[in-house]
Scaffold this active site. Structure first.
Site, short mmCIF file in Angstrom:
data_model
loop_
_atom_site.label_atom_id
_atom_site.label_comp_id
_atom_site.label_asym_id
_atom_site.label_seq_id
_atom_site.Cartn_x
_atom_site.Cartn_y
_atom_site.Cartn_z
N GLN A 127 -5.25 -1.57 9.31
CA GLN A 127 -4.92 -2.90 8.80
C GLN A 127 -5.69 -3.95 9.72
OE1 GLN A 127 -3.83 -3.36 5.82
NE2 GLN A 127 -4.20 -5.68 5.84
N LYS A 176 0.96 -1.30 0.04
CA LYS A 176 0.08 -0.14 0.03
C LYS A 176 0.78 1.10 -0.03
CE LYS A 176 -4.01 -2.47 2.25
NZ LYS A 176 -4.72 -2.63 3.36
N ASP A 184 -11.44 2.68 3.42
CA ASP A 184 -11.68 1.20 3.48
C ASP A 184 -13.41 0.90 3.08
OD1 ASP A 184 -9.84 -0.75 3.63
OD2 ASP A 184 -9.58 -0.25 5.63
N1 GUN Z 1 -7.04 -6.95 5.97
C1 GUN Z 1 -7.17 -7.51 4.87
N2 GUN Z 1 -8.04 -7.01 4.08
C2 GUN Z 1 -8.16 -5.71 4.43
C3 GUN Z 1 -8.73 -4.66 3.72
O1 GUN Z 1 -9.19 -4.55 2.66
N3 GUN Z 1 -8.60 -3.34 4.72
C4 GUN Z 1 -8.07 -3.43 5.86
N4 GUN Z 1 -8.18 -2.54 6.49
N5 GUN Z 1 -7.47 -4.33 6.33
C5 GUN Z 1 -7.43 -5.60 5.62
#
Ligand code: GUN
Length: 302
Positions: free
Chosen positions: A98, A54, A121
């Site tokens: 996350q 990311k 998200d």
């Molecule tokens: N962990 C696995 N997929 C995601 C996601 O799309 N967003 C976040 N914040 N954590 C994750």
């Protein structure tokens, strides 16, 4: 006949190039650099890889990335304070925590605290409600990426039977909502299957578009797929496999596989996403898209 590949990696690269152009134009017009703050708590190895991806994607797209790596011993109150600080910070346009959070941390409380205007998200109840009503602010990254992939490959969804396997808040439920919406990439007839569904293989076999997001390695087998169906694999499962190496010895190797038994399903499907190189790169791409959108919303003062 073997299915054609839905190239998520290539599509993600094309969309990222478009986003970079949009970011450059936005920065030139506003003098504001879109900024994503990512919070990682603990040492989960998969999360560390996702978060690094990311961060690097942000920088390549001309955005700023702020990383907060916190120890697994972080308390709820400490995390609350950090999210509140980022909510107040006008130079931050997206806040992402996350998942999964280490045990002892209150995931719902933390996620609900993120300013819905910075919720890239799209996990906040306000944003989920807006999606459900067909007037989205942000769209959740993985379902949004899958919808874009289908649109760019000109795979018709209107009037089609879509079956989603999995009912998670991150993928299954929002995926179903997106396919149900009116308009391009939507207008489908949607069924959601899950661990308590009876006759799951029978229902899956009715799908024109089958989306597997159940988190079980190679769960979808050829007998569960209608000939000519489009198959989208959201799974990322690490499994150990026995192989015979070049010296004729048996070795255990670790391999990434999806929720779809790719080799056999590709002989039945018309289109299929690979793992890796399918849905994964699109998720990060739509996060970039959402961060730019967050910056636009804040500049417009909404
Ligand atoms: N962990 C696995 N997929 C995601 C996601 O799309 N967003 C976040 N914040 N954590 C994750």
């Amino acid at each position: 006949m073997s299915a054609q590949i839905l190239d998520g990696k290539g599509t993600a690269q094309a969309i990222r190039a478009e986003i970079k152009e949009d970011v450059d134009r936005f920065v030139a017009e506003t003098n504001v650099q879109p900024t994503l703050a990512v919070i990682l708590v603990g040492e989960d190895p998969a999360s560390q890889v996702y978060v690094r991806n990311k961060e690097s994607a942000c920088v390549k797209a001309g955005m700023r990335s702020l990383m907060y790596r916190l120890p697994a011993t972080t308390s709820n109150d400490e995390l609350v304070k950090l999210v509140e600080k980022l909510n107040r910070d006008e130079t931050v346009h997206g806040v992402l925590v996350q998942l999964p959070l280490p045990k002892g941390l209150d995931e719902k409380r933390i996620l609900d605290l993120i300013d819905p205007r910075k919720d890239v998200d799209a996990f906040h109840p306000e944003n989920v409600g807006l999606i459900s009503q067909g007037r989205p602010r942000f769209l959740p990254c993985t379902p949004y990426g899958i919808q874009q992939l289908l649109i760019r490959y000109k795979i018709e969804t209107a009037g089609k039977r879509v079956v989603v396997i999995g009912r998670s808040d991150i993928v299954g439920k929002p995926m179903a909502l997106l396919m149900l919406q009116k308009g391009l990439g939507g207008d489908a007839t949607v069924t959601v299957c899950h661990s308590r569904t009876t006759n799951l293989p029978e229902i899956a076999r009715e799908a024109d578009i089958l989306i597997a997001a159940i988190g079980k390695a190679e769960f979808v087998t050829a007998d569960m797929v209608k000939p000519g169906a489009v198959v989208v694999d959201v799974g990322m499962n690490r499994v150990e496999r026995e192989i015979v190496n070049e010296n004729g010895e048996t070795e255990i190797v670790s391999k990434l596989v999806g929720d779809v038994a790719f080799d056999e399903v590709k002989e039945v499907a018309s289109w299929i996403t690979p793992v890796p190189g399918g849905v994964g790169p699109l998720t990060v791409t739509m996060l970039l898209n959402n961060t730019l959108k967050g910056a636009r919303l804040q500049v417009q003062g909404r």
